[in-house]
Motif scaffolding. Structure first.
Motif, PDB file in Angstrom:
ATOM      1  N   ALA A 157     -50.524  36.371  -6.659  1.00  0.00           N
ATOM      2  CA  ALA A 157     -49.073  36.218  -6.578  1.00  0.00           C
ATOM      3  C   ALA A 157     -48.577  35.263  -7.651  1.00  0.00           C
ATOM      4  CB  ALA A 157     -48.684  35.692  -5.191  1.00  0.00           C
ATOM      5  N   ARG A 158     -47.384  35.510  -8.154  1.00  0.00           N
ATOM      6  CA  ARG A 158     -46.801  34.654  -9.163  1.00  0.00           C
ATOM      7  C   ARG A 158     -46.433  33.307  -8.556  1.00  0.00           C
ATOM      8  NH1 ARG A 158     -41.163  35.903 -12.361  1.00  0.00           N
ATOM      9  NH2 ARG A 158     -41.342  34.305 -13.980  1.00  0.00           N
ATOM     10  N   ASP A 159     -46.476  32.270  -9.361  1.00  0.00           N
ATOM     11  CA  ASP A 159     -46.081  30.934  -8.928  1.00  0.00           C
ATOM     12  C   ASP A 159     -44.611  30.968  -8.518  1.00  0.00           C
ATOM     13  OD1 ASP A 159     -45.170  28.312  -8.767  1.00  0.00           O
ATOM     14  OD2 ASP A 159     -46.567  27.610 -10.279  1.00  0.00           O
ATOM     15  N   ALA A 160     -44.347  30.843  -7.226  1.00  0.00           N
ATOM     16  CA  ALA A 160     -42.989  30.994  -6.715  1.00  0.00           C
ATOM     17  C   ALA A 160     -42.067  29.873  -7.187  1.00  0.00           C
ATOM     18  CB  ALA A 160     -43.011  31.058  -5.192  1.00  0.00           C
ATOM     19  N   LYS A 161     -42.580  28.664  -7.295  1.00  0.00           N
ATOM     20  CA  LYS A 161     -41.735  27.548  -7.736  1.00  0.00           C
ATOM     21  C   LYS A 161     -41.260  27.764  -9.169  1.00  0.00           C
ATOM     22  CE  LYS A 161     -42.437  23.310  -6.696  1.00  0.00           C
ATOM     23  NZ  LYS A 161     -43.037  21.952  -6.562  1.00  0.00           N
ATOM     24  N   THR A 162     -42.159  28.235 -10.016  1.00  0.00           N
ATOM     25  CA  THR A 162     -41.777  28.518 -11.397  1.00  0.00           C
ATOM     26  C   THR A 162     -40.768  29.653 -11.448  1.00  0.00           C
ATOM     27  OG1 THR A 162     -43.925  27.792 -12.237  1.00  0.00           O
ATOM     28  CG2 THR A 162     -42.624  29.232 -13.658  1.00  0.00           C
ATOM     29  N   ALA A 163     -41.030  30.701 -10.661  1.00  0.00           N
ATOM     30  CA  ALA A 163     -40.123  31.849 -10.641  1.00  0.00           C
ATOM     31  C   ALA A 163     -38.739  31.435 -10.151  1.00  0.00           C
ATOM     32  CB  ALA A 163     -40.692  32.945  -9.746  1.00  0.00           C
ATOM     33  N   LEU A 164     -38.691  30.562  -9.140  1.00  0.00           N
ATOM     34  CA  LEU A 164     -37.397  30.124  -8.615  1.00  0.00           C
ATOM     35  C   LEU A 164     -36.658  29.261  -9.635  1.00  0.00           C
ATOM     36  CD1 LEU A 164     -35.285  29.893  -6.451  1.00  0.00           C
ATOM     37  CD2 LEU A 164     -36.650  28.103  -5.347  1.00  0.00           C
ATOM     38  N   GLN A 165     -37.386  28.405 -10.338  1.00  0.00           N
ATOM     39  CA  GLN A 165     -36.745  27.572 -11.356  1.00  0.00           C
ATOM     40  C   GLN A 165     -36.146  28.439 -12.470  1.00  0.00           C
ATOM     41  OE1 GLN A 165     -38.869  24.087 -12.460  1.00  0.00           O
ATOM     42  NE2 GLN A 165     -37.824  23.828 -14.404  1.00  0.00           N
ATOM     43  N   GLU A 166     -36.907  29.469 -12.877  1.00  0.00           N
ATOM     44  CA  GLU A 166     -36.398  30.377 -13.907  1.00  0.00           C
ATOM     45  C   GLU A 166     -35.187  31.149 -13.397  1.00  0.00           C
ATOM     46  OE1 GLU A 166     -39.772  32.742 -14.819  1.00  0.00           O
ATOM     47  OE2 GLU A 166     -40.748  31.198 -16.050  1.00  0.00           O
ATOM     48  N   TRP A 167     -35.221  31.528 -12.131  1.00  0.00           N
ATOM     49  CA  TRP A 167     -34.098  32.247 -11.519  1.00  0.00           C
ATOM     50  C   TRP A 167     -32.847  31.384 -11.542  1.00  0.00           C
ATOM     51  CZ3 TRP A 167     -30.993  31.422  -7.224  1.00  0.00           C
ATOM     52  CH2 TRP A 167     -30.289  32.534  -6.735  1.00  0.00           C
ATOM     53  N   ALA A 168     -33.009  30.108 -11.179  1.00  0.00           N
ATOM     54  CA  ALA A 168     -31.866  29.194 -11.169  1.00  0.00           C
ATOM     55  C   ALA A 168     -31.347  28.940 -12.585  1.00  0.00           C
ATOM     56  CB  ALA A 168     -32.266  27.873 -10.510  1.00  0.00           C
ATOM     57  N   ARG A 225     -35.190  36.167  -0.115  1.00  0.00           N
ATOM     58  CA  ARG A 225     -33.856  36.343   0.473  1.00  0.00           C
ATOM     59  C   ARG A 225     -32.761  36.559  -0.562  1.00  0.00           C
ATOM     60  NH1 ARG A 225     -30.711  32.143   4.572  1.00  0.00           N
ATOM     61  NH2 ARG A 225     -28.908  33.485   4.961  1.00  0.00           N
ATOM     62  N   TRP A 226     -32.833  35.820  -1.669  1.00  0.00           N
ATOM     63  CA  TRP A 226     -31.703  35.784  -2.578  1.00  0.00           C
ATOM     64  C   TRP A 226     -31.883  36.478  -3.916  1.00  0.00           C
ATOM     65  CZ3 TRP A 226     -27.556  34.523  -0.092  1.00  0.00           C
ATOM     66  CH2 TRP A 226     -27.598  33.595   0.949  1.00  0.00           C
ATOM     67  N   SER A 227     -33.129  36.745  -4.320  1.00  0.00           N
ATOM     68  CA  SER A 227     -33.305  37.307  -5.671  1.00  0.00           C
ATOM     69  C   SER A 227     -33.334  38.819  -5.715  1.00  0.00           C
ATOM     70  CB  SER A 227     -34.604  36.773  -6.301  1.00  0.00           C
ATOM     71  OG  SER A 227     -35.738  37.279  -5.622  1.00  0.00           O
ATOM     72  N   THR A 228     -33.348  39.447  -4.522  1.00  0.00           N
ATOM     73  CA  THR A 228     -33.345  40.913  -4.512  1.00  0.00           C
ATOM     74  C   THR A 228     -31.950  41.424  -4.783  1.00  0.00           C
ATOM     75  OG1 THR A 228     -33.032  40.847  -2.119  1.00  0.00           O
ATOM     76  CG2 THR A 228     -35.274  41.099  -2.933  1.00  0.00           C
ATOM     77  N   PRO A 229     -31.839  42.594  -5.420  1.00  0.00           N
ATOM     78  CA  PRO A 229     -30.515  43.147  -5.755  1.00  0.00           C
ATOM     79  C   PRO A 229     -29.676  43.367  -4.522  1.00  0.00           C
ATOM     80  CG  PRO A 229     -32.259  44.304  -6.932  1.00  0.00           C
ATOM     81  CD  PRO A 229     -32.942  43.434  -5.926  1.00  0.00           C
TER      82      PRO A 229
END
Length: 229
Positions: A157-168, A225-229
């Motif tokens: 699985a991808r690093d969720a913290k990194t993915a969330l930071q990039e999303w923000a 919860r929040w990153s899905t279309p």
């Protein structure tokens, strides 16, 4: 119980792959708070129990299925498998909605299709099977229902913290903020609940035996919860 009710209950039990020894327990597992009589009971206690049983069974299966996975990766997989959306999907596959005992207002408001109620019913039925037939029966039910979901996505699985930071960052938002929401258990086996907050969005939580893993689980819950279309 009427003959029709018995047939309907038998149909549900067939989809669950489990026959209740105590029919009243099955009825309780389907009784929403809005339908309980004065002084009566709802499925809330069974839901509480089922949530914990589900977590143990899924965690054990992940531990055995992914021997090289880190704690953080296991936590992220666990969060995805036990989240509300997954439990609601399982309940829909069981076609639990028509069997739910709801108050008039909740029924008219589409309660039989609400993800929150379906998720609760999924967990309450797991709890009821645990009480009625023991841990092995509950584990068999979960492993049948979750099936390939338990071993899907075999790649790390991808690093969720990194993915969330990039999303923000991609939305010009401040970096996610993490804080400890709760801690329980003995010193040698603590359980941390971490909360992640992003400006403009409701926070999400994750739990694990270390703060780092709990942060990863919280970040994954937020993304789910929040990153899905």
């Amino acid at each position: 119980m009427t003959k029709r009710a018995k047939v309907e209950r038998a149909d549900l039990e067939a989809r669950l792959g489990y026959r209740f020894l105590d029919p009243d327990l099955a009825t309780l597992a389907l009784t929403h708070l809005s339908a309980q009589a004065a002084g009566g009971r709802s499925y809330q206690r069974l839901e509480f129990l089922g949530d914990r049983v589900l977590g143990v069974v899924v965690a054990d299966r992940l531990y055995r299925s992914f021997p090289s996975a880190s704690e953080g990766e296991l936590s992220m997989r666990l969060a995805k498998l036990v989240r509300r959306e997954t439990c609601a999907a399982i309940a829909a596959e069981w076609d639990v909605g028509p069997h739910a005992l709801l108050g008039v207002g909740e029924a008219r408001g589409g309660g039989r299709k609400k993800a929150a109620i379906l998720s609760d019913l999924c967990e309450s039925l797991i709890g009821a099977v645990f009480v009625d037939g023991g841990f092995e029966a509950a584990r068999d039910l979960i492993e049948r229902a979750w099936g390939e979901r338990l071993t899907a996505d075999a790649e790390p699985a991808r690093d969720a913290k990194t993915a969330l930071q990039e999303w923000a960052q991609g939305r010009a938002l401040a970096a996610p903020r993490y804080e400890e929401a709760a801690r329980s258990g003995p010193a040698h086996a603590p359980l941390f609940v971490m909360r992640v907050a992003v400006s403009g969005y409701e926070p999400e939580t994750g739990e694990a035996s270390s703060k780092r893993a709990a942060e990863q689980a919280a970040a994954q819950a937020f993304l789910d919860r929040w990153s899905t279309p």
